[in-house]
Design a protein around this motif. Structure first.
Motif, PDB file in Angstrom:
ATOM      1  N   PRO A 125       0.794  -1.238   0.000  1.00  0.00           N
ATOM      2  CA  PRO A 125       0.000   0.000   0.000  1.00  0.00           C
ATOM      3  C   PRO A 125       0.824   1.284   0.000  1.00  0.00           C
ATOM      4  O   PRO A 125       0.436   2.276  -0.624  1.00  0.00           O
ATOM      5  N   GLY A 126       1.960   1.283   0.716  1.00  0.00           N
ATOM      6  CA  GLY A 126       2.752   2.506   0.816  1.00  0.00           C
ATOM      7  C   GLY A 126       4.224   2.217   0.993  1.00  0.00           C
ATOM      8  O   GLY A 126       4.606   1.222   1.620  1.00  0.00           O
ATOM      9  N   ALA A 127       5.070   3.078   0.419  1.00  0.00           N
ATOM     10  CA  ALA A 127       6.513   2.876   0.508  1.00  0.00           C
ATOM     11  C   ALA A 127       7.238   4.179   0.214  1.00  0.00           C
ATOM     12  O   ALA A 127       6.683   5.095  -0.397  1.00  0.00           O
ATOM     13  N   VAL A 128       8.495   4.244   0.653  1.00  0.00           N
ATOM     14  CA  VAL A 128       9.387   5.341   0.288  1.00  0.00           C
ATOM     15  C   VAL A 128      10.719   4.730  -0.119  1.00  0.00           C
ATOM     16  O   VAL A 128      11.305   3.931   0.617  1.00  0.00           O
ATOM     17  N   ASN A 154      -1.962   4.307   5.401  1.00  0.00           N
ATOM     18  CA  ASN A 154      -2.940   3.460   6.074  1.00  0.00           C
ATOM     19  C   ASN A 154      -4.163   3.363   5.165  1.00  0.00           C
ATOM     20  O   ASN A 154      -4.799   4.380   4.867  1.00  0.00           O
ATOM     21  N   ARG A 155      -4.488   2.181   4.708  1.00  0.00           N
ATOM     22  CA  ARG A 155      -5.625   2.034   3.794  1.00  0.00           C
ATOM     23  C   ARG A 155      -6.958   2.397   4.458  1.00  0.00           C
ATOM     24  O   ARG A 155      -7.914   2.743   3.769  1.00  0.00           O
ATOM     25  N   ALA A 156      -7.006   2.352   5.787  1.00  0.00           N
ATOM     26  CA  ALA A 156      -8.248   2.700   6.475  1.00  0.00           C
ATOM     27  C   ALA A 156      -8.500   4.203   6.460  1.00  0.00           C
ATOM     28  O   ALA A 156      -9.651   4.644   6.497  1.00  0.00           O
ATOM     29  N   ARG A 159       3.596  12.123  10.098  1.00  0.00           N
ATOM     30  CA  ARG A 159       2.809  11.270   9.204  1.00  0.00           C
ATOM     31  C   ARG A 159       3.365   9.854   9.314  1.00  0.00           C
ATOM     32  O   ARG A 159       4.385   9.519   8.705  1.00  0.00           O
ATOM     33  N   SER A 160       2.694   9.029  10.116  1.00  0.00           N
ATOM     34  CA  SER A 160       3.251   7.738  10.506  1.00  0.00           C
ATOM     35  C   SER A 160       2.519   6.588   9.826  1.00  0.00           C
ATOM     36  O   SER A 160       1.286   6.557   9.767  1.00  0.00           O
ATOM     37  N   ALA A 161       3.278   5.623   9.341  1.00  0.00           N
ATOM     38  CA  ALA A 161       2.728   4.468   8.629  1.00  0.00           C
ATOM     39  C   ALA A 161       2.158   3.436   9.599  1.00  0.00           C
ATOM     40  O   ALA A 161       2.595   3.310  10.748  1.00  0.00           O
ATOM     41  N   LEU A 162       1.184   2.672   9.102  1.00  0.00           N
ATOM     42  CA  LEU A 162       0.636   1.520   9.798  1.00  0.00           C
ATOM     43  C   LEU A 162       0.866   0.297   8.919  1.00  0.00           C
ATOM     44  O   LEU A 162       0.736   0.372   7.699  1.00  0.00           O
ATOM     45  N   ASP A 201      -3.063  -9.521   2.695  1.00  0.00           N
ATOM     46  CA  ASP A 201      -4.314  -9.212   1.999  1.00  0.00           C
ATOM     47  C   ASP A 201      -4.605  -7.709   1.950  1.00  0.00           C
ATOM     48  O   ASP A 201      -5.679  -7.309   1.482  1.00  0.00           O
ATOM     49  N   GLY A 202      -3.672  -6.902   2.444  1.00  0.00           N
ATOM     50  CA  GLY A 202      -3.856  -5.457   2.394  1.00  0.00           C
ATOM     51  C   GLY A 202      -4.705  -4.895   3.509  1.00  0.00           C
ATOM     52  O   GLY A 202      -5.149  -3.737   3.436  1.00  0.00           O
ATOM     53  N   VAL A 203      -4.933  -5.675   4.560  1.00  0.00           N
ATOM     54  CA  VAL A 203      -5.753  -5.221   5.682  1.00  0.00           C
ATOM     55  C   VAL A 203      -4.864  -4.546   6.727  1.00  0.00           C
ATOM     56  O   VAL A 203      -3.822  -5.098   7.103  1.00  0.00           O
TER      57      VAL A 203
END
Length: 425
Positions: A18-21, A39-41, A191-194, A199-201
């Motif tokens: 979902p997210g990366a740097v 965070n997809r949520a 801005r913090s990642a989760l 399955d992308g949850v």
């Protein structure tokens, strides 16, 4: 130069990340390329200054603090731990060097939560008398988180402040880092990642207990991690001196330095480390000859496939080499029953059984690790890699992900850098 932002977007989308740097520092020129959502949520997008958990890359920071204290004459690498920390209930033969190189023999994946207070490391170390000694110190290699918590406690005693404060004062502030932290109340200001499952949850737990801090609790931006990498291009070369061979040579790792992993990629000598927490994976590779540092911070357990493809392309473009190929299963390989049984260490029980012509390993999380496990029970099919051997296998978490080697001996199973003793079978 390739468009690395577009390539990151393409490969991350293909891998289900979902997210990366992606961060690249090449002899004075720096690129930081963000992708996706934290965070997809919530849908909050990743930016260049977003912070991710870097997991066990933290161990290099802890080892750097130890190296500073050695230079100040406060200890030596061959001092015994109990000589410096008499209250530590561990084998009296274990030295500081054993801890730094994962040769202590301590059962390493101990995730006991000893609270949020500044005494959490002291309390954690006090409980190690209940932990198994897997082998005599200095006689084997087995990745050990617990050993780095002990190193963190040594830093506290010798530097007379908490590990978190020692890291901030001795490294973060001196390097001018504004996006590096160890505590959740600090991370929430950024801005913090989760993390996310395969399955992308989004995961249900943000981070590990504070007691694991020196082994894996730094949260930071890619830019700050690259600044730390540059520090090691210019200083602390002694930390890259080989200390112990790495068993099996997976991923091109040929030896362990002072916490660093030392790689051989087609003759080029790299150093680096990876990290994993709850659904977040981070990777760092450094080529000292080319003065090239590359990091990838992600919020998904699907990250290994993304890392191997993308970072291989980056290194191929800059220095003409890619990550070495991993071992793969042989066609038509079958396995005997010699390895059927139960293998167990702190936090993990591995049950190997035969199903038809295949061996299947059931990975069960146990004990304190259950508090942070998103998938406590996972099955893996094992595939032979050497037809005349019968002891070497590979498995993987999903199609498209890299193969992971496993080696059986009569006494233990070695995989993911860890010795897991055989209990039955």
């Amino acid at each position: 130069m390739p468009d690395w932002s577009s390539r990151l977007e393409e490969l991350a989308g293909r891998s289900g990340v979902p997210g990366a740097v992606l961060g690249i520092w090449a002899d004075g020129e720096q690129l930081v390329a963000p992708y996706g959502v934290l965070n997809r949520a919530t849908g909050l997008e990743v930016t260049a200054d977003s912070v991710f958990q870097v997991g066990s890359i933290t161990k290099i920071w802890t080892a750097t603090l130890i190296t500073q204290l050695v230079a100040e004459g406060k200890l030596s690498l061959d001092d015994t731990v109990v000589g410096l920390l008499p209250e530590a209930p561990i084998d009296a033969r274990i030295t500081v060097r054993h801890l730094l190189t994962h040769q202590s023999g301590l059962d390493g994946d101990v995730f006991t939560d000893t609270g949020r207070g500044d005494d959490c490391l002291e309390r954690y170390v006090g409980l190690l008398g209940k932990v198994d000694q897997l082998f005599d110190p200095g006689t084997a290699y087995s990745y050990c988180n617990a050993g780095f918590v002990v190193l963190g406690r040594l830093i506290e005693v010798l530097d007379k402040r908490s590990w978190d404060d020692a890291l901030r004062v001795r490294l973060s502030e001196r390097l001018g880092l504004e996006h590096t932290m160890t505590l959740p109340e600090e991370a929430i200001l950024h801005r913090s990642a989760l993390g996310h499952t395969a399955d992308g949850v989004p995961v249900k737990t943000w981070n590990l207990p504070r007691s694991i801090g020196p082994a894996g609790l730094i949260t930071q931006s890619a830019g700050d991690l690259l600044t730390f990498a540059r520090l090691h291009l210019d200083q602390y070369a002694e930390m890259r001196a080989p200390q112990v061979p790495f068993p099996g040579g997976a991923e091109g790792v040929e030896a362990i330095g002072t916490a660093w992993r030392l790689y051989d990629w087609s003759g080029r000598k790299l150093f680096g480390h990876d990290g994993e927490t709850v659904g977040q994976l981070a990777f760092l590779r450094i080529d000292p000859e080319a003065r090239l540092a590359v990091c990838l911070l992600t919020n998904s357990v699907n990250a290994p496939a993304l890392f191997e493809q993308l970072v291989s392309e980056v290194f191929t473009d800059y220095v003409g080499v890619a990550a070495p190929p991993r071992p793969e299963p042989i066609e038509g390989g079958a396995a005997g029953d010699d390895h059927v049984g139960v293998y167990e260490r702190a936090g993990v029980r591995l049950e190997v059984e035969r199903r038809g012509s295949r061996l299947v390993m059931t990975y069960r999380v146990t004990g304190d690790r259950l508090a942070v496990a998103e998938d406590p029970v996972v099955e893996y099919e094992l595939y032979p890699t050497a037809p005349d051997d019968g002891n070497h296998f590979v498995t993987r978490s999903a199609p498209g992900q890299p193969w992971v080697p496993l080696t059986f001996t009569p006494a233990y199973l070695f995989t993911s850098g860890r010795v897991t003793p055989r209990r039955t079978g």
